[in-house]
Write a protein that holds these residues in place. Structure first.
Motif, PDB file in Angstrom:
ATOM      1  N   ARG A 290       3.527  40.869  58.653  1.00 34.07           N
ATOM      2  CA  ARG A 290       4.151  41.496  57.145  1.00 34.07           C
ATOM      3  C   ARG A 290       2.910  41.425  56.175  1.00 34.07           C
ATOM      4  NH1 ARG A 290       4.127  38.159  53.391  1.00 34.07           N
ATOM      5  NH2 ARG A 290       4.436  36.202  54.176  1.00 34.07           N
ATOM      6  N   LYS A 291       3.689  42.833  55.354  1.00 35.51           N
ATOM      7  CA  LYS A 291       2.929  42.922  54.331  1.00 35.51           C
ATOM      8  C   LYS A 291       2.527  41.715  53.171  1.00 35.51           C
ATOM      9  CE  LYS A 291       4.822  47.533  53.124  1.00 35.51           C
ATOM     10  NZ  LYS A 291       5.563  48.626  52.706  1.00 35.51           N
ATOM     11  N   ALA A 292       1.436  41.408  52.868  1.00 35.92           N
ATOM     12  CA  ALA A 292       0.959  39.688  52.178  1.00 35.92           C
ATOM     13  C   ALA A 292       0.910  38.854  53.000  1.00 35.92           C
ATOM     14  CB  ALA A 292       1.889  39.711  50.796  1.00 35.92           C
ATOM     15  N   GLY A 293       0.844  39.049  54.402  1.00 31.71           N
ATOM     16  CA  GLY A 293       0.797  37.892  55.862  1.00 31.71           C
ATOM     17  C   GLY A 293      -0.885  37.278  55.638  1.00 31.71           C
ATOM     18  N   THR A 294      -1.150  36.903  56.732  1.00 30.62           N
ATOM     19  CA  THR A 294      -2.138  36.319  57.084  1.00 30.62           C
ATOM     20  C   THR A 294      -2.419  36.135  58.789  1.00 30.62           C
ATOM     21  OG1 THR A 294      -2.010  34.184  55.127  1.00 30.62           O
ATOM     22  CG2 THR A 294      -3.525  34.054  56.592  1.00 30.62           C
ATOM     23  N   VAL A 295      -3.701  36.948  58.347  1.00 34.36           N
ATOM     24  CA  VAL A 295      -4.425  36.617  59.864  1.00 34.36           C
ATOM     25  C   VAL A 295      -5.548  36.002  60.230  1.00 34.36           C
ATOM     26  CG1 VAL A 295      -5.783  38.587  61.502  1.00 34.36           C
ATOM     27  CG2 VAL A 295      -3.407  39.474  59.762  1.00 34.36           C
ATOM     28  N   SER A 296      -5.537  35.361  61.069  1.00 26.38           N
ATOM     29  CA  SER A 296      -6.610  34.083  61.687  1.00 26.38           C
ATOM     30  C   SER A 296      -7.955  34.658  62.247  1.00 26.38           C
ATOM     31  CB  SER A 296      -6.195  32.506  61.669  1.00 26.38           C
ATOM     32  OG  SER A 296      -6.869  31.498  62.134  1.00 26.38           O
ATOM     33  N   ILE A 297      -8.758  34.722  62.377  1.00 29.41           N
ATOM     34  CA  ILE A 297      -9.331  35.019  63.703  1.00 29.41           C
ATOM     35  C   ILE A 297     -10.425  33.506  64.205  1.00 29.41           C
ATOM     36  CG2 ILE A 297     -10.514  36.471  64.076  1.00 29.41           C
ATOM     37  CD1 ILE A 297     -10.016  38.038  62.052  1.00 29.41           C
ATOM     38  N   VAL A 298     -10.122  33.675  65.219  1.00 32.47           N
ATOM     39  CA  VAL A 298     -11.044  31.942  66.032  1.00 32.47           C
ATOM     40  C   VAL A 298     -12.080  33.286  67.414  1.00 32.47           C
ATOM     41  CG1 VAL A 298      -9.909  30.169  65.024  1.00 32.47           C
ATOM     42  CG2 VAL A 298      -9.738  31.255  66.723  1.00 32.47           C
ATOM     43  N   GLY A 299     -11.339  34.407  67.488  1.00 34.58           N
ATOM     44  CA  GLY A 299     -12.074  34.935  68.997  1.00 34.58           C
ATOM     45  C   GLY A 299     -13.307  35.264  68.366  1.00 34.58           C
TER      46      GLY A 299
END
Length: 382
Positions: A290-299
């Motif tokens: 969503r807007k203003a959401g968070t994406v977390s990346i460990v790949g």
């Protein structure tokens, strides 16, 4: 000693190599009791990580018994049974003082962006790993952790990478109570990220993959919803339909450079190697949150560029967080969760294979044969 040896893409074997030796006063020699094949090892196996030398021994998830210590080691003694975080770190630099152990400044002379990792190419320092009978452990006073007496060794080996990485993936999502979390990837790290999302207060957890047995496993283990992306025309549209048109609060990338699902990304990233991997999941995550959401990346991605929709991220006001897991920082909390019975990491282990059969183990894990989720290698006599 017997050890796994890399001979080139898709070619590994068990071979007798020279035993490791103490090279520095703060080294220890560990007799390995358990080691794992990680999904990240497959990036090496498939030839996608630069500067992976023939003759290297892989393996950054291992436990073992201390056989020998250098003269400066004070916190370990011969006979201690330890788990060894996949990060090699000094414990005293600017980043280690902030508990950013994966970003240690003093252990990798090969690169400034990458910390040091056992058995993960010369890009990550050129250290041999633990898919062997013995391994040299540098910085032995700060890395290894003695395994508590009431902790099963196969829970301990999953505390060296897979569980902490999944937990940090969820932690970096800044999950608020009741949030909807979408995890891309139902491998071991994705499974632990889904389970950890509940521990951090999620109200709904959805896992996306295309391998049916993995989806069935994570549905049962992490009590989550699942989506087979092969049955979806547009991932972002599908996630928004599942979330009242808004998108997920948090999206987590547990896949990395070998993602499938987009033909052009697969061609340019995995086969032609014109990008640092196939960024399919990054597109899905940025467009599904969503807007203003968070994406977390460990790949894991390569050091070269990836074409990702950064404009969408800016215009949506997203928070992007990413890093290798700083394992040591998480251990007290995760050991507490295990001891309290909230999670049993070893339940994801589906195959226990003698080190002598490491070539078959890699083929099975890489090809997703025999419903393989997580493979543990057992050295002779362990």
């Amino acid at each position: 000693m017997l050890a796994m040896e890399f001979r080139g893409p898709y070619r590994v074997r068990a071979k007798h190599k020279s035993d490791p030796q103490i090279e520095h006063p703060n080294d220890a020699i560990i007799r390995v009791t358990r080691s794992c094949i990680c999904g990240s090892d497959l990036h090496l196996y498939h030839g996608l990580v630069p500067d992976t030398h023939v003759g290297t021994t892989f393996g950054h998830e291992f436990t073992g018994v201390v056989e020998q210590v250098g003269q400066s080691v004070q916190n370990l003694k011969v006979g201690d049974h330890v788990l060894v975080p996949f990060n090699i770190f000094c414990g005293s630099c600017y980043f280690c003082q902030k508990e950013l152990y994966s970003n240690c400044h003093n252990v990798n002379s090969q690169a400034t962006a990458v910390g040091a990792i056992y058995g993960y190419s010369h890009t990550a320092g050129g250290y041999d790993g633990g898919q062997a009978e013995f391994v040299r452990v540098p910085m032995a006073d700060v890395g290894p952790t003695v395994i508590p007496k009431d902790l099963h060794v196969e829970d301990a080996v999953l505390l060296t990478d897979a569980f902490p990485t999944g937990y940090q993936a969820a932690e970096m999502g800044d999950i608020k109570e009741g949030d909807t979390v979408v995890v891309f990837g139902a491998g071991p790290v994705g499974i632990f990220a889904a389970k950890s999302a509940w521990l951090l207060g999620a109200g709904r957890v959805i896992v996306v993959d295309h391998v049916e047995y993995r989806l069935e496993f994570v549905r049962n283990y992490a009590q989550c919803e699942v989506v087979n992306f092969k049955e979806v025309d547009d991932m972002a549209v599908h996630i928004k339909k599942m979330t009242d048109g808004l998108g997920a609060d948090v999206c987590i990338d547990c896949v990395g450079c070998e993602a499938v699902g987009n033909a052009m990304q697969t061609l340019t990233g995995r086969y032609m190697k014109l990008q640092g991997g196939a960024a399919t999941v990054l597109h899905w995550a940025i467009n599904s949150v969503r807007k203003a959401g968070t994406v977390s990346i460990v790949g894991v991605y390569g050091p070269t560029f990836n074409a990702i929709p950064i404009g969408n991220a800016v215009n949506k006001g997203l928070t992007l967080r990413m890093n290798q897991a700083s394992v040591k920082r998480h251990l007290p909390r995760l050991i507490e969760h295990i001891q309290a019975g909230r999670i049993s990491p070893r339940e994801i282990i589906t195959h226990r294979i003698p080190l002598e059969e490491v070539a078959d183990a890699y083929h099975m894990f890489s090809s997703k044969l025999d419903n393989c989720i997580k493979t543990v290698l057992i050295p002779p006599g362990a």
